[in-house]
Write an enzyme that holds these catalytic residues in place. Structure first.
Site, mmCIF file in Angstrom:
data_model
loop_
_atom_site.group_PDB
_atom_site.id
_atom_site.type_symbol
_atom_site.label_atom_id
_atom_site.label_comp_id
_atom_site.label_asym_id
_atom_site.label_seq_id
_atom_site.Cartn_x
_atom_site.Cartn_y
_atom_site.Cartn_z
ATOM 1 N N CYS A 1 2.090 38.359 22.538
ATOM 2 C CA CYS A 1 0.884 38.365 21.716
ATOM 3 C C CYS A 1 0.373 36.932 21.572
ATOM 4 C CB CYS A 1 1.206 38.958 20.344
ATOM 5 S SG CYS A 1 -0.188 38.907 19.188
ATOM 6 N N CYS B 1 0.688 35.780 17.675
ATOM 7 C CA CYS B 1 1.950 35.511 16.968
ATOM 8 C C CYS B 1 3.143 35.240 17.880
ATOM 9 C CB CYS B 1 2.284 36.658 16.019
ATOM 10 S SG CYS B 1 2.888 38.149 16.845
ATOM 11 N N CYS C 1 -0.368 44.777 18.046
ATOM 12 C CA CYS C 1 0.914 44.090 17.972
ATOM 13 C C CYS C 1 1.598 44.536 16.686
ATOM 14 C CB CYS C 1 0.698 42.574 17.953
ATOM 15 S SG CYS C 1 2.209 41.636 17.650
ATOM 16 N N CYS D 1 2.066 41.395 14.057
ATOM 17 C CA CYS D 1 0.977 40.775 13.293
ATOM 18 C C CYS D 1 -0.249 41.665 13.121
ATOM 19 C CB CYS D 1 0.574 39.440 13.912
ATOM 20 S SG CYS D 1 -0.294 39.564 15.497
ATOM 21 N N CYS E 1 -4.033 49.682 28.513
ATOM 22 C CA CYS E 1 -5.156 48.881 28.986
ATOM 23 C C CYS E 1 -5.330 47.750 27.965
ATOM 24 C CB CYS E 1 -6.390 49.776 29.063
ATOM 25 S SG CYS E 1 -7.840 48.968 29.718
#
Length: 132
Positions: A48, A51, A94, A97, A119
């Site tokens: 991510c 984070c 995510c 976060c 995707c």
């Protein structure tokens, strides 16, 4: 939902570029076929961008020709949060976060082990190449 990483909006705006903020924090979608990782074949782990949580591995990335990086399975089922939007659309966030990553689709007939296509917006990811 409470996330392990929570920050005030002003802090997210300061830490992310305007494009990253639009996608990760406001659920925008980057334009197709322009993302940094759309055609990348580098071996490594995708994390991510907001984070740093590990989300996907390159060995689950596949060519879907949809304009965004596609994966058939997250690195860990707890790495992502799935939010149903419509009968055919499920948002992928995510789990650490709450940042918007993209969408997951099922039953499209791709020759993958899961019959799923995560995707994901390139701008929501950061690739850490595998050390050789």
């Amino acid at each position: 939902m409470a996330y392990d990483v929570e920050k005030p909006d002003e802090q997210w705006r300061a830490e992310l570029t305007p494009g990253e903020y639009a996608v990760l924090r406001q659920a925008a979608t980057e334009a197709p076929f322009v993302g940094e990782y759309t055609n990348t074949k580098t071996v490594g782990t995708y994390s991510c961008r907001a984070c740093g949580a590990e989300l996907f591995r390159s060995d689950t990335k596949f060519e879907s020709h949809c304009g965004w990086p596609s994966f058939y399975d997250p690195k860990d089922t707890d790495a992502v949060e799935l939010i149903p939007e419509t009968p055919t659309s499920t948002e992928v966030r995510c789990a650490r976060c709450g940042s918007h990553l993209g969408h997951v689709f099922e039953g499209e007939g791709y020759p993958t082990p899961t019959d799923q296509r995560y995707c994901i917006n390139s701008i929501s990811l950061r690739l850490e190449p595998e050390k050789s």
